[in-house]
Design a protein around this motif. Structure first.
Motif: not given
Length: 467
Positions: A225-235
C-alpha cells in the motif's frame, strides 16, 4: 498287556498331535497367516536393522494377512508391501530411520512428478498447440470446480468497517458476500495519498497459524500500500472469521476449493468497482495454500495481469489440503498438475519463489525450465522468474517478501523507494495491529449479518441452486 497299553497311548498321542496340527493349519487358513501390524514392524526392524518411528494409535487394531510372505530382501519393498494395505507409507528421515505416515494422495515421489510433467508437456510444442490445451484446461477446470454455472455478479455486497490511518497507508476491514449469506472477510490496505488510478493486489492467506492476522501478512500488505497499490488480504474458507459460519472441520472438505476461488473472483469484482482501481494493473500473491490459490485464480481469471506464488508450486505436490486439491481439477484434460496450471499465466509476468525445505526444493532443476519453455512460445522467457532460497524454510519471510515487492513494483508501476532505507527494504513503519482490530463482525461475532448461513449442510443446499 503292557505292549497293547503303550500302543494305545501312542495312537492317542499321534491323534492329538495330528488334531493339533490340523487345528493350527485351520487357524492359519482362517486368518490368512495373519499377524498384528505392530508385530510385523518389530520384525522388519529386527531383520533389516532399521528404526521405524510411529505412534501406537496408527497401528492399533491393524492386522497384516500373509505377513511373512510380504517381506523381501530389501526393507523398502517390504515396508511398501505391508503398509500399502492400510493406505500408509514411510518417509526416510535419516540413514536406517523411517517415519510411518498416512498415505498422501497429494504428494508423489520426485521422479514420478517429473515424469508426469514430461508426459503432460509432450502434448504441445508451440504456442498454437499450447493455447488449445490451455483453453481446454480452463473450460474443464471451471466445470470440475462447479463454477461454470454460477452467474457473474454485477453488484457485490460488502460490509466495511471504519478506516484506520497509519504511516503511509490505511486499513479497513471488509466482508465480501460471494454468494447469498456466504461471507469472506479481509483487510483492505490503501496508500494515504491517491492520485489517479492505482493497482490492485490480491493477497490470499495460506495455512499458517493466526491466519491473515499474522505480522508477515500485515507487513506485506502495508508495504504494498505504501508503494502505491491497494492490497487486499483475505481468509481461506472456514478459517479466521469465516469460522463464525463454518467450523474449522469444514475447511478440510472439498467444497472449500471452489469457494476460495470464487471468493477471489468476487473480491476482485468488488475492488474493480472502486473509482481509484486500475483494471489494467491487477496482481496476486500468496504463500503455501495461498500460493495454490494464486495459480488457480490466475489460470481462470484473465483480469489478473501479474502473479507471484510463494513456496507452493511443484510437479510432485498437488496441495496437501482438500481446499487445494479436493475437487477433480487435476484430472482435467487427461491430467494436469500445479506446474502446468501455473503455466496458464503465460505470457503474463510471474515470479515463483521456492525454498530448500519443502516440495519446492527442486524447482530450478525441472519445473522452472518447463515454465520458461511455455513462456518461450510467446517470446517472453524473461517474464517468468524464479527466486530460489535453498537455505530457507516454508514461510513468507522478509527474503520472500523482498523479491515480491521488487517484482510488483516493476510490473505494476509501484514506488519501491518508498519502503527502502539505505537500499534495503525497511518495514519498521508498519503498525502490526492486534487481531481483534482486524475483525469485520466484532470481537464476538455479534455483528454478523442475519442472513449469514451456518454450516456445510446449508451451504450444500445453496450450491444445489447452481447445478
Amino acid at each position: 498287556m503292557i505292549g497293547k497299553y503303550i500302543y494305545k497311548i501312542f495312537i492317542v498321542g499321534l491323534f492329538c498331535i495330528c488334531l493339533q496340527t490340523v487345528t493350527y493349519a485351520q487357524q492359519d487358513s482362517d486368518h490368512n497367516y495373519a499377524k498384528p501390524l505392530k508385530s510385523v514392524l518389530v520384525e522388519i526392524q529386527n531383520r533389516y536393522g532399521v528404526t521405524i518411528q510411529y505412534k501406537d494409535k496408527m497401528v492399533e487394531g491393524k492386522v497384516v494377512p500373509y505377513a511373512d510372505w510380504r517381506l523381501r530382501p530389501d526393507v523398502e519393498t517390504s515396508l511398501s508391501n505391508v503398509l500399502s494395505l492400510f493406505d500408509m507409507k514411510v518417509e526416510k528421515v535419516k540413514d536406517k530411520t523411517y517415519k510411518l505416515k498416512d498415505y498422501e494422495y497429494y504428494r508423489w515421489a520426485l521422479k514420478d512428478g517429473w515424469a508426469e510433467l514430461d508426459r503432460i508437456a509432450s502434448q504441445y510444442h508451440n504456442q498454437q498447440q499450447w493455447e488449445l490445451r490451455k483453453d481446454s484446461l480452463k473450460k474443464e477446470m471451471l466445470h470440475a470446480l462447479q463454477l461454470d454455472k454460477i452467474p457473474k455478479s454485477n453488484n457485490v455486497s460488502v460490509i466495511k468497517t471504519k478506516e484506520r490511518k497509519y504511516d503511509g497507508y490505511s486499513v479497513s476491514n471488509i466482508a465480501v458476500e460471494i454468494l447469498p449469506g456466504v461471507y469472506f472477510c479481509g483487510s483492505l490496505y490503501k496508500p494515504n495519498t491517491i492520485k489517479g488510478k492505482i493497482p490492485i493486489i490480491l493477497n490470499p492467506d495460506g495455512h499458517w497459524p493466526q491466519q491473515r492476522y499474522r505480522a508477515d501478512c500485515q507487513y506485506r500488505c502495508a508495504a504494498l500500500a505504501k508503494m502505491g497499490a491497494m492490497a487486499f488480504s483475505y481468509d481461506l474458507f472456514a478459517w479466521g472469521e469465516s469460522m463464525l459460519q463454518f467450523p474449522y472441520e469444514d475447511h478440510r472438505k472439498s467444497i472449500a476449493m471452489p469457494l476460495q476461488i470464487l471468493a477471489s473472483f468476487r473480491i476482485l469484482d468488488y475492488l474493480l468497482t472502486l473509482p481509484e482501481a486500475d483494471n489494467n494493473r491487477v496482481g496476486i500473491t500468496g504463500g503455501s495454500g495461498g500460493g495454490t490459490l494464486t495459480i488457480m485464480t490466475t489460470a481462470l481469471d484473465d483480469r489478473i495481469k501479474v502473479s507471484s506464488p510463494v513456496v507452493s508450486v511443484s510437479s510432485y505436490f498437488y496441495g496437501g489440503c482438500p481446499c487445494e486439491s479436493g475437487m477433480p481439477v487435476h484430472f482435467c484434460a487427461g491430467g494436469t498438475d500445479n506446474v502446468e496450471i501455473a503455466a496458464m499465466a503465460a505470457p503474463r509476468p510471474q515470479l515463483l519463489i521456492s525454498d530448500g525445505s519443502d516440495w519446492t526444493a527442486n524447482m530450478p532443476e525441472h519445473d522452472f525450465p518447463y515454465l520458461q519453455k511455455i513462456y518461450g512460445y510467446f517470446g517472453k522467457t524473461n517474464a517468468v522468474q524464479n527466486v530460489h532460497l535453498p537455505d530457507e524454510k516454508h514461510d513468507f519471510g522478509i527474503n520472500k517478501r523482498t523479491p515480491v515487492y521488487n517484482f510488483m513494483a516493476k510490473y505494476l508501476g509501484l514506488n519501491i523507494n518508498s519502503i527502502l532505507k539505505n537500499s534495503v527494504v525497511d518495514e519498521s513503519f508498519v503498525t502490526v495491529e492486534k487481531e481483534n482490530m482486524m475483525y469485520v463482525f466484532g470481537d464476538k461475532g455479534q455483528n454478523i449479518p442475519i442472513n449469514a448461513i451456518k454450516g456445510c449442510d446449508n451451504l450444500m443446499k445453496l450450491m444445489l441452486n447452481y447445478k
